[in-house]
Design an enzyme around this catalytic site. Sequence first.
Site, PDB file in Angstrom:
ATOM      1  N   THR A 103       0.824  -1.216   0.000  1.00 50.28           N
ATOM      2  CA  THR A 103       0.000   0.000   0.000  1.00 50.28           C
ATOM      3  C   THR A 103       0.847   1.250   0.000  1.00 50.28           C
ATOM      4  O   THR A 103       0.527   2.242  -0.637  1.00 50.28           O
ATOM      5  CB  THR A 103      -0.932  -0.006   1.231  1.00 50.28           C
ATOM      6  OG1 THR A 103      -1.908  -0.998   1.028  1.00 50.28           O
ATOM      7  CG2 THR A 103      -1.611   1.335   1.423  1.00 50.28           C
ATOM      8  N   THR A 179       1.976  -4.376   4.251  1.00 56.21           N
ATOM      9  CA  THR A 179       1.879  -4.595   5.698  1.00 56.21           C
ATOM     10  C   THR A 179       1.435  -6.012   6.042  1.00 56.21           C
ATOM     11  O   THR A 179       1.786  -6.535   7.091  1.00 56.21           O
ATOM     12  CB  THR A 179       0.858  -3.629   6.319  1.00 56.21           C
ATOM     13  OG1 THR A 179      -0.435  -3.877   5.718  1.00 56.21           O
ATOM     14  CG2 THR A 179       1.276  -2.187   6.108  1.00 56.21           C
ATOM     15  N   ASP A 180       0.661  -6.667   5.155  1.00 54.06           N
ATOM     16  CA  ASP A 180       0.063  -7.958   5.528  1.00 54.06           C
ATOM     17  C   ASP A 180       1.099  -8.974   5.992  1.00 54.06           C
ATOM     18  O   ASP A 180       0.876  -9.677   6.968  1.00 54.06           O
ATOM     19  CB  ASP A 180      -0.714  -8.561   4.346  1.00 54.06           C
ATOM     20  CG  ASP A 180      -1.988  -7.794   4.058  1.00 54.06           C
ATOM     21  OD1 ASP A 180      -2.783  -8.264   3.237  1.00 54.06           O
ATOM     22  OD2 ASP A 180      -2.166  -6.713   4.662  1.00 54.06           O
ATOM     23  N   LYS A 257       1.425  -7.708  12.836  1.00 58.72           N
ATOM     24  CA  LYS A 257       0.301  -6.844  12.443  1.00 58.72           C
ATOM     25  C   LYS A 257      -0.912  -7.329  13.214  1.00 58.72           C
ATOM     26  O   LYS A 257      -1.367  -8.456  13.019  1.00 58.72           O
ATOM     27  CB  LYS A 257       0.070  -6.921  10.940  1.00 58.72           C
ATOM     28  CG  LYS A 257      -1.084  -6.032  10.457  1.00 58.72           C
ATOM     29  CD  LYS A 257      -1.230  -6.059   8.937  1.00 58.72           C
ATOM     30  CE  LYS A 257      -2.371  -5.149   8.467  1.00 58.72           C
ATOM     31  NZ  LYS A 257      -2.524  -5.145   6.988  1.00 58.72           N
TER      32      LYS A 257
END
Length: 438
Positions: A103, A179-180, A257
């Site tokens: 992202t 980020t995942d 996360k």
Amino acid sequence: MRKVEEFMRTRGLEVGDLVRITKVEGNGRIYLEGLVMPPYELSPGETLTIKLDNGYNVGILIDAIESVEVLRKGGERDRASFREVLPKRKGLPNVTILGTGGTIASRIDYKTGAVHPAFTAEELAKAVPEVFEIANLTPKLIMNILSEDMKPTYWIKIAKEVAKALNGGEDGVVIAHGTDTMGYSAAALSFLLRGLNKPVVLVGAQRSSDRPSSDSAMNLTCAVKMATSDVAEVMVVMHGETGDTYCLAHRGTKVRKMHTSRRDAFRSINDVPIAKIWKEEIEFLRSDYRKRREGEVIVDDKMEEKVAILKIYPGISGELLDFLVEAGYKGVVIEGTGLGHVPQEFIPHVQRAVEEGVAVCVTSQCLYGRVNLNVYSNGRKLLKAGAIPCEDMLPETAYVKLMWVLGHTNDLEEVRRMMLTNYAGEITPYTRPDVYLR
Ligand code: DAS
């Protein structure tokens, strides 16, 4: 030519100019000040984007702009084309930014509304001009994927690019990443990069850079700041709370996360973050981090990919483990319940796996705390079956570590010894009471 380019051309506006815009809103006027940003190719071109002082990007409909006043022309640095590498400024540290996608390097496709990896590392760096006050940046795009598509072979490619940059004299490396799966990549690089002597910082964003609420500018600025520090570890730098106040630097083997969308989604688990970072300063939260030093970084890239994670749940059948053994998997990380437990009828399947030379490691799906298979009878039976308890390691860290360990040996006693050796802070000597849901 799109409306935005025509608007900029006719008013002599250039990227980096500081402008004051009078915008018609209802019956009134509002005034906005900011730096003119480059128009995004994927947008319809109906808006002029400026970067406000707080780092937010704002898109203003051209048709609503009553007037634009240029308060200061942008410098050469701001106008640098996306393809240029900026001249190095004497006295500033040198940081390489490796782009991998995610992202932070994406923007919304206005045609479909979907978010696509789009930015090159250059564009990413230039979208946040303030980072050039912290370090000389050398951006390099090495892949452009959403991180759910990350693979072990890509971890090795990233590790090799990091080692090349650091051994080539860079003072630190920032990795722009989705980020995942950022926690997995941070853990992987922590084991792959041996003799790490300078900072390696992974950074992402929960909002794409072209949205007003984007966290990418502050995350990138704090990440570059951390890459100039004296912490010779792999870290993740992301928002420390939902507001744009500070970021946290988390140890790469202890970070996860923990929220699908909050900007402060990343938390250190079973550990204290290394530091709080503001745009101008770093406040260390601990002093026992690995310090910057001379030397050469080696990529120890032997990894066994036939490793799986198996989450235990009520009713689970041991045949799932049998399937993995029969499919030739060399290692399995069990995400056990509580202290690391499995149903008693699952235990014979563990025994069979171990007897067939498969390494079975046990972590806890509680995430916080540490496994202890000596307390309950099922735990003791699991130990007897040959399972390796993994202390307070996160399941995903144990998964990555087991891949790396099995790349070196398939002797189960040596696997046990290596899994229980602390290489990159993945195991803490004891669990501090003050780190729970910190
Ligand atoms: N799909 C997510 C990823 O690439 C987007 C993000 O959060 O960066 O990890």
